[in-house]
Design a protein around this motif. Sequence first.
Motif, mmCIF file in Angstrom:
data_model
loop_
_atom_site.group_PDB
_atom_site.id
_atom_site.type_symbol
_atom_site.label_atom_id
_atom_site.label_comp_id
_atom_site.label_asym_id
_atom_site.label_seq_id
_atom_site.Cartn_x
_atom_site.Cartn_y
_atom_site.Cartn_z
ATOM 1 N N VAL A 2 -2.874 23.427 -4.978
ATOM 2 C CA VAL A 2 -3.413 23.868 -4.105
ATOM 3 C C VAL A 2 -4.909 23.394 -3.805
ATOM 4 N N GLN A 3 -5.305 22.753 -2.924
ATOM 5 C CA GLN A 3 -6.640 22.237 -2.559
ATOM 6 C C GLN A 3 -7.428 23.054 -1.482
ATOM 7 N N LEU A 4 -8.623 23.616 -2.194
ATOM 8 C CA LEU A 4 -9.532 24.365 -1.233
ATOM 9 C C LEU A 4 -10.571 23.619 -0.971
ATOM 10 N N VAL A 5 -11.216 23.763 0.401
ATOM 11 C CA VAL A 5 -12.465 23.218 0.729
ATOM 12 C C VAL A 5 -13.225 24.224 1.529
ATOM 13 N N GLU A 6 -14.441 24.759 1.002
ATOM 14 C CA GLU A 6 -15.151 25.594 1.525
ATOM 15 C C GLU A 6 -16.228 25.049 2.802
ATOM 16 N N SER A 7 -16.653 25.697 3.607
ATOM 17 C CA SER A 7 -17.740 25.376 4.616
ATOM 18 C C SER A 7 -18.332 26.506 5.360
ATOM 19 N N CYS A 96 -14.125 30.061 -2.911
ATOM 20 C CA CYS A 96 -12.964 30.415 -2.572
ATOM 21 C C CYS A 96 -11.784 30.039 -3.617
ATOM 22 N N ALA A 97 -10.971 31.107 -3.731
ATOM 23 C CA ALA A 97 -9.826 30.869 -4.909
ATOM 24 C C ALA A 97 -8.479 31.560 -4.397
ATOM 25 N N ALA A 98 -7.428 30.906 -4.872
ATOM 26 C CA ALA A 98 -6.232 31.244 -4.693
ATOM 27 C C ALA A 98 -5.213 31.405 -5.884
ATOM 28 N N ALA A 109 -6.110 30.632 -10.062
ATOM 29 C CA ALA A 109 -5.430 29.316 -10.532
ATOM 30 C C ALA A 109 -6.167 28.300 -9.738
ATOM 31 N N TYR A 110 -6.582 28.240 -8.600
ATOM 32 C CA TYR A 110 -7.175 27.205 -8.032
ATOM 33 C C TYR A 110 -8.300 27.595 -7.143
ATOM 34 N N TRP A 111 -9.332 26.626 -7.241
ATOM 35 C CA TRP A 111 -10.764 26.968 -6.785
ATOM 36 C C TRP A 111 -11.349 25.793 -5.823
ATOM 37 N N GLY A 112 -12.085 26.352 -4.910
ATOM 38 C CA GLY A 112 -12.605 25.030 -4.103
ATOM 39 C C GLY A 112 -14.119 24.672 -4.713
#
Length: 121
Positions: A2-7, A96-98, A109-112
């Motif tokens: 999972v790819q995460l992009v914060e803004s 953010c994280a998932a 598991a996943y981080w922006g």
Amino acid sequence: QVQLVESGGGLVQTGSSLRLSCAASGRPFSRYYMGWFRQAPGKERDFVSRISWSGSNTYYADSVKGRFTISRDNAKNTVYLQMSSLKPEDTAVYYCAADPLPKATPNYAYWGQGTQVTVSS
């Protein structure tokens, strides 16, 4: 993966509002609990909020309860953090994280990459 992009981060004054967004790509977004964490300089990464798959269950750290609201739009693969009545102590990099499981600890598991929020007094 999972790819995460914060803004949505930025410099605001005390008492202001700001909305952070986190766009996800990769595996089905709706299968993951989503969380927001923050880390101030020299401090540990702290839990801020999390939201369930459907968005029906939310959880907040005491420090932000009543001021921050987490939400998600599974059709847009995006989770939001609406922040109001901001204080200087909210200054931090927000991540953010998932994760498939609900967690309030930073072992998702996943981080922006994070977005900086600075609140001036």
